[in-house]
Scaffold this motif. Structure first.
Motif, mmCIF file in Angstrom:
data_model
loop_
_atom_site.group_PDB
_atom_site.id
_atom_site.type_symbol
_atom_site.label_atom_id
_atom_site.label_comp_id
_atom_site.label_asym_id
_atom_site.label_seq_id
_atom_site.Cartn_x
_atom_site.Cartn_y
_atom_site.Cartn_z
ATOM 1 N N GLY A 116 48.072 31.194 28.718
ATOM 2 C CA GLY A 116 48.112 32.637 28.926
ATOM 3 C C GLY A 116 46.724 33.258 28.865
ATOM 4 N N PHE A 117 46.622 34.350 28.120
ATOM 5 C CA PHE A 117 45.334 35.043 28.001
ATOM 6 C C PHE A 117 44.352 34.301 27.104
ATOM 7 C CE2 PHE A 117 48.189 38.635 29.099
ATOM 8 C CZ PHE A 117 47.544 39.038 30.256
ATOM 9 N N TRP A 118 44.759 33.206 26.519
ATOM 10 C CA TRP A 118 43.861 32.423 25.662
ATOM 11 C C TRP A 118 42.636 31.926 26.428
ATOM 12 C CZ3 TRP A 118 42.380 27.204 25.522
ATOM 13 C CH2 TRP A 118 41.796 26.755 24.321
ATOM 14 N N ILE A 119 42.761 31.766 27.738
ATOM 15 C CA ILE A 119 41.646 31.272 28.548
ATOM 16 C C ILE A 119 40.481 32.270 28.581
ATOM 17 C CG2 ILE A 119 43.183 29.913 30.001
ATOM 18 C CD1 ILE A 119 42.887 32.106 32.138
ATOM 19 N N MET A 120 40.714 33.516 28.159
ATOM 20 C CA MET A 120 39.651 34.513 28.144
ATOM 21 C C MET A 120 38.524 34.124 27.206
ATOM 22 S SD MET A 120 40.462 36.824 30.319
ATOM 23 C CE MET A 120 39.296 38.090 29.847
ATOM 24 N N GLY A 121 38.822 33.315 26.193
ATOM 25 C CA GLY A 121 37.766 32.882 25.275
ATOM 26 C C GLY A 121 36.680 32.100 25.989
ATOM 27 N N ALA A 122 37.084 31.103 26.770
ATOM 28 C CA ALA A 122 36.113 30.305 27.526
ATOM 29 C C ALA A 122 35.428 31.138 28.603
ATOM 30 C CB ALA A 122 36.811 29.097 28.155
ATOM 31 N N LEU A 123 36.193 31.996 29.249
ATOM 32 C CA LEU A 123 35.629 32.831 30.318
ATOM 33 C C LEU A 123 34.518 33.732 29.786
ATOM 34 C CD1 LEU A 123 35.871 33.887 33.276
ATOM 35 C CD2 LEU A 123 37.487 35.576 32.390
ATOM 36 N N LEU A 124 34.770 34.404 28.680
ATOM 37 C CA LEU A 124 33.773 35.318 28.127
ATOM 38 C C LEU A 124 32.601 34.568 27.510
ATOM 39 C CD1 LEU A 124 36.070 38.039 26.518
ATOM 40 C CD2 LEU A 124 34.850 38.104 28.705
ATOM 41 N N ALA A 125 32.824 33.358 27.008
ATOM 42 C CA ALA A 125 31.712 32.569 26.490
ATOM 43 C C ALA A 125 30.715 32.239 27.598
ATOM 44 C CB ALA A 125 32.238 31.284 25.842
ATOM 45 N N TRP A 126 31.224 31.889 28.771
ATOM 46 C CA TRP A 126 30.345 31.640 29.917
ATOM 47 C C TRP A 126 29.616 32.913 30.311
ATOM 48 C CZ3 TRP A 126 30.049 27.549 33.895
ATOM 49 C CH2 TRP A 126 30.495 26.316 33.417
ATOM 50 N N ALA A 127 30.305 34.045 30.282
ATOM 51 C CA ALA A 127 29.676 35.304 30.682
ATOM 52 C C ALA A 127 28.591 35.732 29.697
ATOM 53 C CB ALA A 127 30.733 36.398 30.795
ATOM 54 N N VAL A 128 28.835 35.527 28.397
ATOM 55 C CA VAL A 128 27.848 35.925 27.393
ATOM 56 C C VAL A 128 26.620 35.022 27.441
ATOM 57 C CG1 VAL A 128 27.424 36.085 24.903
ATOM 58 C CG2 VAL A 128 29.541 36.997 25.875
ATOM 59 N N HIS A 129 26.845 33.718 27.571
ATOM 60 C CA HIS A 129 25.724 32.777 27.490
ATOM 61 C C HIS A 129 24.973 32.641 28.812
ATOM 62 C CE1 HIS A 129 23.440 29.605 25.582
ATOM 63 N NE2 HIS A 129 23.632 28.843 26.625
ATOM 64 N N TRP A 130 25.702 32.599 29.923
ATOM 65 C CA TRP A 130 25.067 32.402 31.232
ATOM 66 C C TRP A 130 25.137 33.636 32.106
ATOM 67 C CZ3 TRP A 130 27.511 26.910 31.502
ATOM 68 C CH2 TRP A 130 26.647 26.005 30.889
ATOM 69 N N ARG A 131 25.367 34.768 31.489
ATOM 70 C CA ARG A 131 25.305 36.072 32.143
ATOM 71 C C ARG A 131 26.286 36.175 33.311
ATOM 72 N NH1 ARG A 131 23.059 34.395 28.373
ATOM 73 N NH2 ARG A 131 21.001 34.968 27.606
ATOM 74 N N TRP A 132 26.001 37.032 34.259
ATOM 75 C CA TRP A 132 26.993 37.304 35.302
ATOM 76 C C TRP A 132 27.240 36.090 36.182
ATOM 77 C CZ3 TRP A 132 26.073 36.920 40.503
ATOM 78 C CH2 TRP A 132 24.747 36.887 40.924
ATOM 79 N N ARG A 133 26.228 35.250 36.348
ATOM 80 C CA ARG A 133 26.440 34.034 37.163
ATOM 81 C C ARG A 133 27.438 33.098 36.484
ATOM 82 N NH1 ARG A 133 21.057 35.320 37.316
ATOM 83 N NH2 ARG A 133 20.125 35.673 39.371
ATOM 84 N N GLY A 134 27.268 32.902 35.183
ATOM 85 C CA GLY A 134 28.211 32.064 34.459
ATOM 86 C C GLY A 134 29.609 32.640 34.454
ATOM 87 N N GLY A 135 29.705 33.967 34.270
ATOM 88 C CA GLY A 135 31.017 34.600 34.309
ATOM 89 C C GLY A 135 31.692 34.448 35.652
ATOM 90 N N ALA A 136 30.911 34.572 36.733
ATOM 91 C CA ALA A 136 31.481 34.432 38.076
ATOM 92 C C ALA A 136 31.966 33.008 38.328
ATOM 93 C CB ALA A 136 30.444 34.836 39.122
ATOM 94 N N VAL A 137 31.179 32.005 37.911
ATOM 95 C CA VAL A 137 31.580 30.609 38.120
ATOM 96 C C VAL A 137 32.854 30.290 37.341
ATOM 97 C CG1 VAL A 137 30.911 28.209 37.696
ATOM 98 C CG2 VAL A 137 29.249 29.813 38.653
ATOM 99 N N ALA A 138 32.888 30.673 36.060
ATOM 100 C CA ALA A 138 34.078 30.399 35.246
ATOM 101 C C ALA A 138 35.300 31.128 35.803
ATOM 102 C CB ALA A 138 33.823 30.818 33.801
ATOM 103 N N ALA A 139 35.109 32.350 36.276
ATOM 104 C CA ALA A 139 36.235 33.101 36.845
ATOM 105 C C ALA A 139 36.779 32.411 38.092
ATOM 106 C CB ALA A 139 35.786 34.526 37.171
ATOM 107 N N LEU A 140 35.896 31.930 38.952
ATOM 108 C CA LEU A 140 36.349 31.241 40.168
ATOM 109 C C LEU A 140 37.127 29.974 39.827
ATOM 110 C CD1 LEU A 140 33.240 31.656 42.498
ATOM 111 C CD2 LEU A 140 35.441 32.833 42.665
ATOM 112 N N VAL A 141 36.649 29.228 38.837
ATOM 113 C CA VAL A 141 37.340 27.996 38.443
ATOM 114 C C VAL A 141 38.729 28.314 37.902
ATOM 115 C CG1 VAL A 141 37.305 26.057 36.827
ATOM 116 C CG2 VAL A 141 35.203 26.721 38.014
ATOM 117 N N LEU A 142 38.823 29.291 37.039
ATOM 118 C CA LEU A 142 40.121 29.634 36.444
ATOM 119 C C LEU A 142 41.068 30.235 37.482
ATOM 120 C CD1 LEU A 142 38.898 31.135 33.045
ATOM 121 C CD2 LEU A 142 39.961 28.909 33.433
ATOM 122 N N ILE A 143 40.552 31.053 38.386
ATOM 123 C CA ILE A 143 41.411 31.633 39.437
ATOM 124 C C ILE A 143 41.946 30.533 40.353
ATOM 125 C CG2 ILE A 143 41.361 33.070 41.509
ATOM 126 C CD1 ILE A 143 39.450 34.933 40.041
ATOM 127 N N ALA A 144 41.072 29.610 40.756
ATOM 128 C CA ALA A 144 41.507 28.522 41.628
ATOM 129 C C ALA A 144 42.556 27.649 40.947
ATOM 130 C CB ALA A 144 40.305 27.674 42.037
#
Length: 352
Positions: A189-217
């Protein structure tokens, strides 16, 4: 990488002739030399002794505590990939990231409680009950590992973030064999937001975009049909993660610039203090020359007149410096550049 040699303009210290034993003069000369080196090397000036900076860096590396004394002036551990700009490795930027991960740790616990509660309520939807509880236990264990791993900057490596995202993807893929093809909600469920936001915080918007694409796919691949609700959730993931990453980057840049401005203001204030001490000594000599010059005859009278003029000009310069001093409280301003000319004393060709 080819080495580069840069030659700066010659520095003239003839104005300090005969004052080599004065420690204030030596400090002023040292500051001027270090400032010139800073401009040539395009490095950041840190107003702290090297021995203390090394000791603080070693202490921070052992404890991983960003609040250690003197940590703001020491170079932080290399917690980012080499592709990141050097400004993101600044101590102030790392401090911002630390606070973001502390907030994310609290969010992870909330998301875990929500995921466990939903799976308990919807346990009848699982076709393989033991596999469902195994996945729930895996979420609990990995949340603990993530909380420990992201707590210290030195552990925020690419491996940890890749494993974090991989666990989220794996749990999403296991939803089909455990709940069947017609499932409505995935196991994490929404538990995946932890990994998504970790990528966004550490690797900024590029990391957030990559993690979002992987999870959406991944989410789209395991669903037989995409409802409007599912589309809304995926849209928020795709837009929200890069925005969070961009905001984190902006906060880090502002923190680094503020920290740099504060150090520059402190260095300018110190140079102004040293310059004032030097000027006080020069004023005393000029005043004495003006009073005693007339006793030396016509040549001495001319010398006294010139000394009087220079004393008046120097006092006016000091008064101007006092009016400019409040500008240092505003961060970056024209004051550091002007105070440098004051701290360095008159340039070559000056009559003082």
């Amino acid at each position: 990488m080819r080495p580069t040699v840069r030659f700066g303009e010659p520095l003239d210290f003839s104005r300090y002739e005969g004052m080599a034993g004065d420690r204030y003069i030596l400090r002023s000369v040292t500051d001027e030399i270090m400032y010139a080196i800073m401009r040539l090397s395009e490095q950041e000036y840190v107003d702290v002794y090297a021995s203390r900076a090394k000791a603080d860096a070693k202490k921070a590396a052992r404890t991983g505590d960003d609040e250690a004394p003197g940590k703001a002036t020491a170079r932080p551990p290399d917690v980012a990939l080499r592709i990141l700009p050097p400004g993101w490795r600044d101590a102030a930027a790392v401090a911002v990231e630390n606070r973001m991960f502390r907030a994310l740790a609290l969010l992870r616990v909330v998301l875990l409680v929500n995921a466990v509660a939903l799976n308990v309520v919807r346990r009848d939807n699982a076709q393989v009950a033991w596999a469902l509880w195994t996945c729930v236990a895996a979420m609990v264990v990995w949340t603990g590992v993530a909380l420990w791993g992201y707590a210290a900057p030195r552990r925020r490596r690419a491996l940890l973030l890749l494993l974090d995202l991989a666990v989220a993807v794996a749990l999403m893929l296991l939803t089909v064999p455990i709940k069947g093809d017609g499932f409505r909600a995935s196991i994490p469920g929404f538990w995946i937001m932890g990994a998504l936001l970790a990528w966004a915080v550490h690797w900024r918007w590029r990391g957030g975009a990559v993690a979002a694409l992987v999870l959406i796919a991944t989410d789209v691949s395991v669903r037989q049909e995409l409802t409007q609700t599912n589309y809304g959730h995926l849209f928020l993931i795709g837009v929200g993660a890069p925005v969070v990453g961009y905001l984190c980057e902006s906060l880090q840049r502002m923190a680094a610039e503020r920290d740099r401005a504060e150090r520059e203001a402190a260095a300018a204030a110190e140079r102004a203090r040293l310059a004032r001490a030097v000027h006080d000594g020069v004023l005393q000599v000029l005043a004495l020359t003006q009073r005693r010059g007339a006793e030396l005859g016509p040549a001495g009278a001319e010398l006294a007149r010139l000394a009087g003029e220079q004393e008046g000009a120097l006092r006016a310069l000091i008064r101007q410096q006092d009016t400019l001093a409040p500008a240092t409280a505003q961060g970056r301003s024209t004051w550091p550049a002007r105070s440098r000319s004051s701290a360095g004393g008159p340039g070559p060709g000056s009559r003082s």
